[in-house]
Design a protein around this motif. Structure first.
Motif, short mmCIF file in Angstrom:
data_model
loop_
_atom_site.label_atom_id
_atom_site.label_comp_id
_atom_site.label_asym_id
_atom_site.label_seq_id
_atom_site.Cartn_x
_atom_site.Cartn_y
_atom_site.Cartn_z
N PHE A 59 0.89 -1.16 0.00
CA PHE A 59 0.00 0.00 0.00
C PHE A 59 0.92 1.20 0.00
CE2 PHE A 59 -2.55 3.15 2.47
CZ PHE A 59 -3.57 3.32 1.53
N VAL A 60 0.80 2.06 -1.00
CA VAL A 60 1.70 3.21 -1.14
C VAL A 60 0.89 4.48 -1.28
CG1 VAL A 60 3.47 1.78 -2.26
CG2 VAL A 60 1.87 3.10 -3.68
N GLY A 61 1.53 5.60 -1.00
CA GLY A 61 0.84 6.86 -1.20
C GLY A 61 1.72 8.05 -0.93
N PHE A 62 1.19 9.21 -1.29
CA PHE A 62 1.84 10.48 -0.98
C PHE A 62 0.78 11.53 -0.73
CE2 PHE A 62 1.43 10.68 -5.61
CZ PHE A 62 1.01 11.99 -5.84
N VAL A 63 1.21 12.61 -0.07
CA VAL A 63 0.33 13.73 0.24
C VAL A 63 0.80 14.92 -0.57
CG1 VAL A 63 -0.56 15.22 2.07
CG2 VAL A 63 -0.01 12.83 2.58
N SER A 64 -0.15 15.56 -1.26
CA SER A 64 0.21 16.74 -2.05
C SER A 64 0.60 17.89 -1.13
CB SER A 64 -0.95 17.15 -2.96
OG SER A 64 -2.03 17.66 -2.20
N SER A 65 1.02 18.98 -1.69
CA SER A 65 1.48 20.12 -0.89
C SER A 65 0.32 20.88 -0.27
CB SER A 65 2.30 21.06 -1.77
OG SER A 65 1.46 21.61 -2.77
N PHE A 85 6.51 8.91 -6.84
CA PHE A 85 6.35 9.84 -5.74
C PHE A 85 7.02 11.16 -6.16
CE2 PHE A 85 6.82 5.55 -3.98
CZ PHE A 85 5.61 5.41 -3.34
N PRO A 86 6.25 12.23 -6.34
CA PRO A 86 6.83 13.49 -6.79
C PRO A 86 7.86 14.07 -5.81
CG PRO A 86 4.45 13.49 -7.12
CD PRO A 86 4.79 12.29 -6.27
N GLU A 87 8.79 14.78 -6.37
CA GLU A 87 9.88 15.39 -5.60
C GLU A 87 9.36 16.19 -4.42
OE1 GLU A 87 13.14 18.93 -6.32
OE2 GLU A 87 12.71 17.56 -7.98
N GLY A 88 9.95 15.92 -3.24
CA GLY A 88 9.68 16.71 -2.05
C GLY A 88 8.41 16.39 -1.30
#
Length: 151
Positions: A59-65, A85-88
């Motif tokens: 299960f993967v994910g990222f949070v936007s800015s 996964f976008p930079e930063g």
């Protein structure tokens, strides 16, 4: 500061790693193990990451800015799937399968940096004042102190 080895001194061994087929023990608190070739929430301030799953289920994910509303983007990956996964941006990988997962990550920078969120916030030296963190995370200061003691 130089980030790369002098090319004149490079050998084939600088580009080789054996043993990725051998499972390694996972004994840390976050249940992950990175072979030198982190999966709790972390960020790479200078690189985009692509993860390709070879085995298992993640299960993967990222949070936007903040400017984009802190949107959570998640996906369950199966063998052969890839995720970027976008930079930063803060991101994570979590094994949700019943067997070990094997994934390969590539980063767009030779010096991507890594900031593991919980370790950085609760494990700083000296510790951040618990009152600061209790307000930021809307937690009781005793909970913050307990978290700091874990790191």
């Amino acid at each position: 500061m130089a980030f790369c080895k002098d090319p004149k001194l490079a050998t084939a061994d600088d580009f080789f790693f054996a043993g990725l087929h051998n499972a390694r023990a996972v004994t840390n608190a976050v249940g992950s193990n990175v072979t030198a070739v982190n999966n709790p929430p972390h960020t790479h301030p200078r690189a985009t990451e692509i993860l390709v799953l070879q085995e298992g289920t993640l299960f993967v994910g990222f949070v936007s800015s903040n400017g984009d509303g802190n949107r959570l983007f998640t996906k369950t990956l199966n063998k052969g799937d890839a995720f970027v996964f976008p930079e930063g941006l803060i991101h994570f990988q979590f094994n949700v399968g019943r067997s070990p997962a094997v994934a390969f990550a590539a980063l767009s920078s030779q010096n991507p940096g890594v900031i593991t969120i919980a370790n950085t916030v609760f494990g700083s030296n000296p510790p951040i004042n618990p009152n600061v963190l209790s307000r930021a995370f809307q937690l009781d200061p005793k909970v913050v102190i307990d978290l700091q003691n874990k790191f």
